[in-house]
Motif scaffolding. Structure first.
Motif, PDB file in Angstrom:
ATOM      1  N   THR A   1       0.785  -1.132  -0.028  1.00  0.00           N
ATOM      2  CA  THR A   1       0.087   0.003   0.045  1.00  0.00           C
ATOM      3  C   THR A   1       0.958   1.263   0.040  1.00  0.00           C
ATOM      4  O   THR A   1       0.266   2.439  -0.387  1.00  0.00           O
ATOM      5  CB  THR A   1      -0.919   0.161   1.424  1.00  0.00           C
ATOM      6  N   VAL A  43      -0.811  -9.177  15.289  1.00  0.00           N
ATOM      7  CA  VAL A  43      -0.124  -8.471  14.342  1.00  0.00           C
ATOM      8  C   VAL A  43       1.304  -8.786  14.194  1.00  0.00           C
ATOM      9  O   VAL A  43       1.831  -8.978  12.857  1.00  0.00           O
ATOM     10  CB  VAL A  43       0.104  -6.663  14.791  1.00  0.00           C
ATOM     11  N   VAL A  97      -4.121  -3.014  10.494  1.00  0.00           N
ATOM     12  CA  VAL A  97      -4.218  -4.262   9.810  1.00  0.00           C
ATOM     13  C   VAL A  97      -4.986  -4.160   8.502  1.00  0.00           C
ATOM     14  O   VAL A  97      -4.886  -4.672   7.226  1.00  0.00           O
ATOM     15  CB  VAL A  97      -4.307  -5.661  10.680  1.00  0.00           C
ATOM     16  N   SER A  98      -6.428  -3.910   8.894  1.00  0.00           N
ATOM     17  CA  SER A  98      -7.134  -4.123   7.632  1.00  0.00           C
ATOM     18  C   SER A  98      -6.695  -3.010   6.487  1.00  0.00           C
ATOM     19  O   SER A  98      -7.155  -3.372   5.522  1.00  0.00           O
ATOM     20  CB  SER A  98      -8.803  -3.378   8.218  1.00  0.00           C
ATOM     21  N   GLN A  99      -6.308  -1.908   6.958  1.00  0.00           N
ATOM     22  CA  GLN A  99      -5.720  -1.082   5.865  1.00  0.00           C
ATOM     23  C   GLN A  99      -4.563  -1.571   5.397  1.00  0.00           C
ATOM     24  O   GLN A  99      -3.953  -1.102   4.274  1.00  0.00           O
ATOM     25  CB  GLN A  99      -5.421   0.404   6.464  1.00  0.00           C
ATOM     26  N   ARG A 100      -4.123  -2.804   5.914  1.00  0.00           N
ATOM     27  CA  ARG A 100      -2.967  -3.483   5.089  1.00  0.00           C
ATOM     28  C   ARG A 100      -1.931  -2.616   5.013  1.00  0.00           C
ATOM     29  O   ARG A 100      -1.130  -2.373   3.809  1.00  0.00           O
ATOM     30  CB  ARG A 100      -3.329  -4.001   3.531  1.00  0.00           C
ATOM     31  N   HIS A 139      -7.486  -1.590  19.101  1.00  0.00           N
ATOM     32  CA  HIS A 139      -8.569  -1.422  18.153  1.00  0.00           C
ATOM     33  C   HIS A 139      -7.850  -0.495  16.944  1.00  0.00           C
ATOM     34  O   HIS A 139      -7.919  -0.899  15.928  1.00  0.00           O
ATOM     35  CB  HIS A 139      -9.304  -0.121  18.842  1.00  0.00           C
ATOM     36  N   CYS A 140      -6.785   0.113  17.314  1.00  0.00           N
ATOM     37  CA  CYS A 140      -6.253   0.917  16.205  1.00  0.00           C
ATOM     38  C   CYS A 140      -5.289  -0.156  15.393  1.00  0.00           C
ATOM     39  O   CYS A 140      -5.186  -0.176  14.322  1.00  0.00           O
ATOM     40  CB  CYS A 140      -5.103   1.744  16.850  1.00  0.00           C
ATOM     41  N   ASP A 174      -6.314  -3.096  14.903  1.00  0.00           N
ATOM     42  CA  ASP A 174      -6.773  -3.756  14.003  1.00  0.00           C
ATOM     43  C   ASP A 174      -7.075  -3.035  12.729  1.00  0.00           C
ATOM     44  O   ASP A 174      -7.186  -3.538  11.377  1.00  0.00           O
ATOM     45  CB  ASP A 174      -8.327  -4.228  14.719  1.00  0.00           C
ATOM     46  N   LEU A 175      -7.299  -1.735  13.028  1.00  0.00           N
ATOM     47  CA  LEU A 175      -7.592  -0.891  11.898  1.00  0.00           C
ATOM     48  C   LEU A 175      -6.382  -0.824  10.752  1.00  0.00           C
ATOM     49  O   LEU A 175      -6.538  -0.700   9.688  1.00  0.00           O
ATOM     50  CB  LEU A 175      -8.003   0.722  12.417  1.00  0.00           C
TER      51      LEU A 175
END
Lengths: 336, 336
Positions: free
Chosen positions: A61, A136, A114-117, A108-109, A111-112
DNA sequence: CTGAAAGCGCTTACAG
DNA sequence: CTGAAAGCGCTTACAG
């Protein structure tokens, strides 16, 4: 009309999308002629590459996640700023998150991110390395710890030497005749909090000063705990003649309390702060501090992430910390 | 092994990818049975949705771009923090960029945010609205200006009333007998710089005070210019008896210069600052300031972006600013 | 050097 | 409620 895509550019330039892609990503195999046509078609259309699509295809990304405890803390603001600027100079974006000194919010952060790769993360960790942080890391995502580390978690890091500055500070105060040095410690769930307290204890013992445990107040890296710490220490039957705080915000709190009590810094109470924050310049006399270099930490962290991404080996860095003598300390019992 | 995808989850759960997608995105049309199977398969595999792929398909990224001049400025750090937290509470990520008070860098950041296809942007703009900013707006991307605006550019904004606080400050000083009030102005290329200076001029004239243009020094919203401003003003043949600065960093500079000269604030020189920054508490006596509310600005800006995304109408908001009286002003010519 | 084609990981009408 | 299929906008071996 929608934002133009690579197809639109191809149509206008009269070439295939593959060629457009090659020209736009500066692939060597392109003729001057098509380069020309593509570039002008793209300009005409106001083409903007879609980073999402590119990322999906490339599985990269060009974004790095930055997780700090709180950007409102000048120390972390400096790190965040440098990280962002350094990343920008490499055409990378930064996704910023604040954990607000909460492990739950940290998860929470993460996770976010990671999702955003994100390609990698620079984090000021807290907690014990369980929860999302563990996940992570097991994902193999490049992570660099900055400022803090977590025991037993093997992650490259860029930290400061948390010992030298404290030791120098204690010795300096001992040299001025102080025997009872109050210490506002950081939270013991952080590596910096622990290491600095250990250094204080060691230095105090080595110098033969008073090791009264009452001289240590455990704060939480926020200014209110600096205020509370100063109050608690000054309320002791035999109060300290000098106070040392373990980070900028708590130092700030100690200074606020001094101001409220009308204490003359350096005369009524010697104070040594942590972090060389610009606003400490407002205090009179200028504050003697333990300085380290957040900007350099941030820049190094980005370099490390880039090395990790390039598959190069990285080694953790420990930057120096040192005492910067200014005017906020004086002989023990000065004018009391 | 690679990060598992929706396919892997589907295989393990024995359903189609469509069903997995529906369950994971909480689409109503799913049976309890498949929901069960999908959820446990996802958990087993440690499935992490790929936001990139989702964004590409949905043509929406759930990300908002935040462009501030400089996070190291406490005022903007506060805005950035609130924006991030508010966005997070709506499951949105924030992409943070610093323009560093440079129009060129601002353009660079805007380009990056467009490529990242942020759903909207919250920006503290500068310049004249040409360059990338114009392009961004012509793209129809939801943009909200915060703190500053640009003349002739129609964008919803959340700003502070830049007039009232200044007027109150001038009147307060006039009431204390000050006739010559020095003013360290912000850069005239920003709306806040212009509006505040206009308010100062108007208030000074209305109160019948000295309108000597030499009393105005144009700074650049950085602390060094506050220092320079204080020096220039105090070097006047007939120096001001009170000084007002147009933002936090320049106020900071003025205070530094006072400290260096050993001026007693409120006695030797009355000072009124801008922004109610925590570190001003270090000054003694406590600083009288013009306060407004960066946190509220940030939260409102996020709400506005969300409304824009939802296709709802938004109206610009102007928050109040007001004088907070503390101890840094005194009668003119107090003890000079 | 260039094009056709497959595919990155999802979502979403369209049938059933 | 569920599945097959198309498609979001790119990149990249594979032939030529």
């Amino acid at each position: 009309m929608q934002t133009p895509t690579i197809r639109d550019v191809a149509a206008r330039a009269g070439v295939s999308v593959a060629t457009v892609s090659r020209v736009l990503s500066e692939h060597p195999s392109t003729s001057a002629a098509s380069r020309q046509k593509v570039l002008s078609a793209a300009a005409d259309l106001g083409f903007r590459p879609n980073a999402q699509a590119r990322s999906l295809r490339r599985t990269r990304t060009n974004t790095i996640g930055v997780l700090v405890s709180d950007v409102r803390n000048p120390f972390f603001a400096e790190i965040a700023h440098t990280v962002e600027q350094t990343a920008l100079s490499h055409e990378m974006a930064t996704l910023l998150c604040n954990a607000d000194e909460s492990t739950e919010q940290q998860d929470h952060c993460l996770d976010l991110l990671v999702s955003q790769r994100v390609d990698g993360m620079i984090v000021t960790p807290q907690g014990d390395g369980s929860g999302s942080l563990r996940e992570v890391l097991s994902l193999g995502l490049p992570v660099v710890f900055v400022d803090r580390t977590i025991d037993g978690v093997e992650v490259p890091s860029v930290t400061s030497d948390n010992r030298t500055g404290i030791v120098e500070a204690v010795q300096h105060l001992a040299g001025l005749g102080h025997r009872r040095i109050g210490y506002v410690a950081g939270p013991q769930v952080t590596s910096t909090g622990r290491e600095r307290l250990a250094a204080y204890r060691e230095a105090v013992a080595d110098a033969g000063l008073d090791t009264d445990p009452g001289l240590v107040f455990e704060g939480d890296f926020r200014s209110a705990s600096g205020v509370a710490g100063a109050r608690a220490l000054l309320a002791l039957p035999d109060p300290p003649t000098a106070v040392l705080a373990a980070d900028s915000l708590m130092t700030f709190g100690v200074l606020l309390e001094c101001r409220d009590r009308g204490l003359r810094i350096g005369a009524d109470l010697s104070v040594i702060g942590y972090d060389d924050i610009e606003s400490f310049g407002l205090v009179s006399p200028p504050l003697t501090v333990i300085a380290h270099d957040p900007s350099r930490m941030g820049a190094l962290a980005v370099d490390m992430i880039r090395d990790l991404l390039a598959g190069e080996p990285v080694t953790s860095a420990v930057l120096t910390s040192s005492l910067v003598l200014r005017g906020s300390t004086g002989p023990a019992g000065g004018t009391r």
